[in-house]
Design an enzyme around this catalytic site. Structure first.
Site, mmCIF file in Angstrom:
data_model
loop_
_atom_site.group_PDB
_atom_site.id
_atom_site.type_symbol
_atom_site.label_atom_id
_atom_site.label_comp_id
_atom_site.label_asym_id
_atom_site.label_seq_id
_atom_site.Cartn_x
_atom_site.Cartn_y
_atom_site.Cartn_z
ATOM 1 N N ASN A 131 0.821 -1.220 0.000
ATOM 2 C CA ASN A 131 0.000 0.000 0.000
ATOM 3 C C ASN A 131 0.852 1.267 0.000
ATOM 4 O O ASN A 131 0.571 2.225 0.705
ATOM 5 C CB ASN A 131 -1.019 -0.008 1.161
ATOM 6 C CG ASN A 131 -0.378 -0.082 2.526
ATOM 7 O OD1 ASN A 131 0.779 -0.475 2.668
ATOM 8 N ND2 ASN A 131 -1.108 0.293 3.564
ATOM 9 N N HIS B 14 -1.937 -10.078 11.521
ATOM 10 C CA HIS B 14 -2.382 -9.462 12.782
ATOM 11 C C HIS B 14 -3.643 -10.026 13.449
ATOM 12 O O HIS B 14 -4.653 -9.344 13.547
ATOM 13 C CB HIS B 14 -2.488 -7.943 12.643
ATOM 14 C CG HIS B 14 -3.086 -7.426 11.352
ATOM 15 N ND1 HIS B 14 -4.227 -7.934 10.805
ATOM 16 C CD2 HIS B 14 -2.674 -6.427 10.523
ATOM 17 C CE1 HIS B 14 -4.498 -7.271 9.680
ATOM 18 N NE2 HIS B 14 -3.570 -6.359 9.493
ATOM 19 N N ASP C 185 3.755 -5.098 11.830
ATOM 20 C CA ASP C 185 2.776 -4.256 11.118
ATOM 21 C C ASP C 185 3.168 -2.779 11.316
ATOM 22 O O ASP C 185 2.314 -1.923 11.565
ATOM 23 C CB ASP C 185 1.345 -4.528 11.590
ATOM 24 C CG ASP C 185 0.291 -3.845 10.716
ATOM 25 O OD1 ASP C 185 0.646 -3.341 9.627
ATOM 26 O OD2 ASP C 185 -0.884 -3.805 11.134
HETATM 27 C C1 NCD Z 1 -1.884 -0.211 8.010
HETATM 28 C C2 NCD Z 1 -1.287 1.016 7.321
HETATM 29 O O1 NCD Z 1 -1.434 2.134 7.842
HETATM 30 O O2 NCD Z 1 -0.666 0.847 6.267
HETATM 31 N N1 NCD Z 1 -2.733 0.228 9.069
HETATM 32 C C3 NCD Z 1 -3.124 -0.485 10.143
HETATM 33 O O3 NCD Z 1 -3.951 0.020 10.903
HETATM 34 N N2 NCD Z 1 -2.636 -1.677 10.419
HETATM 35 C C4 NCD Z 1 -2.608 -1.053 7.007
HETATM 36 C C5 NCD Z 1 -2.922 -2.447 7.504
HETATM 37 O O4 NCD Z 1 -2.023 -3.257 7.732
HETATM 38 O O5 NCD Z 1 -4.082 -2.782 7.667
HETATM 39 ZN ZN ZN Z 2 -0.230 -3.781 7.786
HETATM 40 ZN ZN ZN Z 3 -3.729 -5.012 7.844
#
Ligand code: NCD
Ligand code: ZN
Ligand code: ZN
Length: 416
Positions: A89, A218, A283
């Site tokens: 992303n 996650h 993450d």
């Molecule tokens: C992640 C991001 O900001 O790229 N955000 C999150 O809350 N974990 C995207 C994701 O892993 O879902």
């Molecule tokens: Zn993520």
């Molecule tokens: Zn995610």
């Protein structure tokens, strides 16, 4: 040959050993005594495999105000992570070979640690075109970015990925189970994207996965964990292990899937310690302080963590909650196996990626210590045990806790 000695985590246990690294950076020998041109003795400090973080968002290219590859991988190195797998992303989103190639070109020579790249195919045809990605990512719900796909689409992607034998990591939340309520705090956010959304999503992917190699990103609760099929793998994040919705974090603690209750967190810890969760992945999803300093409902979801995962868990070894083989398995061995890359183990023929850590060296986690570009950490003030030295392919990249070499990280090709 460079020879590095200490108490080495080798074949599942600690032993006083010497590791010989050849000129290509590979481990050439592991013996009680070895002679080399250069000898480095770490005494009774522990030498563990470099950690593999299979889920990071380094925001590069396109979102460099939040983080970039040099800053994010420097922080990774400080935290004992020698390999990261970066999520798709970024901007442009990695849905095409053009975007994937451009991202690889953009990152070349700018990483402190080795890296693998995910792609996000949006059709079965894209799955075959994106064969150069190490793994695929599918979002079942909206999170940062616009990569959400429908369940039938995901099923078609699974069928195409199955033929390639490639990993598909899934952000598993069923948006059909979200409430329309606007959340004003962490408890409200937990209620708005409830555990049942995760549980349902995992049940759905379990039903349609077929022979696809599915990895659940996650996992936040045992209810979802109970639905992960035996043949799939899953990860837990440090924030779901160390933080919960009772903490006074405000929008900084806003993350997808949400932080859960203290009781959920306890149960998750228990499951992790018992070996029911394959890997810990950060993450790492930084957003700037300004972006997080708006009313809760408008703040972006995600928090940084690549530098603190290993230090927080290593600290738990001393306080008795966790054993070392479990930590090494979850932070190095299993994530490398899940990604299908030759990393994560100290063994002859593998890259000389390892970290030197003294369990007595306890420090406070601070924003300054972890050096994120976003300038904050949700774990501020907690105790951590950071590595003293970090080696990447036998070269010292962290010395005395600070990064001393940058730009040596390499792209890990698919099926390496
Ligand atoms: C992640 C991001 O900001 O790229 N955000 C999150 O809350 N974990 C995207 C994701 O892993 O879902
Ligand atoms: Zn993520
Ligand atoms: Zn995610």
């Amino acid at each position: 040959m460079r020879v590095i000695s200490g108490r080495v985590f080798f074949r599942g246990r600690l032993e006083p050993l010497s590791i010989g690294i050849d000129e290509t950076g590979q481990i050439a020998a592991i013996k009680k005594v070895l002679r080399g041109d250069e000898q480095i003795d770490h005494g009774d400090a522990l030498i563990l495999p470099g950690c593999v973080d299979l889920h990071v968002h380094m925001r590069d290219p396109g979102l460099r105000r939040k983080e970039d590859f040099p800053s994010g991988t420097r922080s990774a190195a400080i935290g004992g992570v020698t390999t990261v797998a970066d999520m798709p992303n970024t901007l442009p989103e990695v849905t095409t070979t053009t975007a994937l190639d451009a991202k690889a070109a953009e990152l070349r020579g700018r990483a402190a640690v080795d890296y693998a790249l995910y792609a996000a195919p949006r059709s079965p045809e894209a799955v075959s075109r994106l064969a150069n990605a190490v793994a695929f990512k599918v979002y079942m719900a909206e999170s940062t970015g616009s990569l959400q796909v429908t369940v039938p689409r995901m099923e078609a992607i699974f069928r195409a990925a199955e033929a390639q034998g490639k990993l598909v990591a899934v952000h598993a939340e069923d948006p059909g189970k979200f409430t329309q309520q606007k959340a004003k705090d962490l408890r409200g956010y937990d209620a708005a994207r409830p555990k049942v959304a995760e549980e349902t999503a995992v049940a759905t992917l379990a039903r349609i996965r077929g022979e696809a190699r599915v990895h659940v990103a996650h996992v936040t609760c045992v209810e979802a964990l109970d639905r992960v099929p035996g043949t799939a793998t899953c990860e837990v994040t440090p924030h779901h292990l160390f933080l919960d919705s009772s903490k006074p974090l405000g929008a900084r603690g806003k993350v997808n899937p949400p932080l859960r209750s203290p009781a959920d967190r306890d149960a998750l810890w228990d499951a992790f310690r018992k070996g029911r969760i394959d890997a810990v992945a950060s993450d790492h999803a930084p957003h700037t302080i300004e972006e997080k300093s708006v009313p809760f409902e408008e703040a972006p979801a995600g928090l940084p963590g690549v530098a603190t995962t290993f230090p927080l868990l290593m600290r738990r070894i001393r306080t008795g909650g966790l054993d070392l083989p479990r930590l090494v398995s979850a932070m190095a061995v299993r994530p490398a196996e899940i990604l299908g890359i030759a990393k994560g183990t100290i063994e002859v023929g593998r890259n000389g990626d390892f970290i030197v850590v003294d369990p007595r060296n306890i420090e406070a986690v601070t924003a300054n210590r972890v050096r994120y570009k976003c300038g904050w950490t949700p774990f501020e003030g907690m105790e951590g045990c950071f590595p003293r030295t970090v080696y990447l392919r036998g070269e010292t990249i962290v010395d005395d806790g600070e990064v001393v070499s940058e730009g040596q990280g390499r792209l890990i090709p698919a099926s390496s």
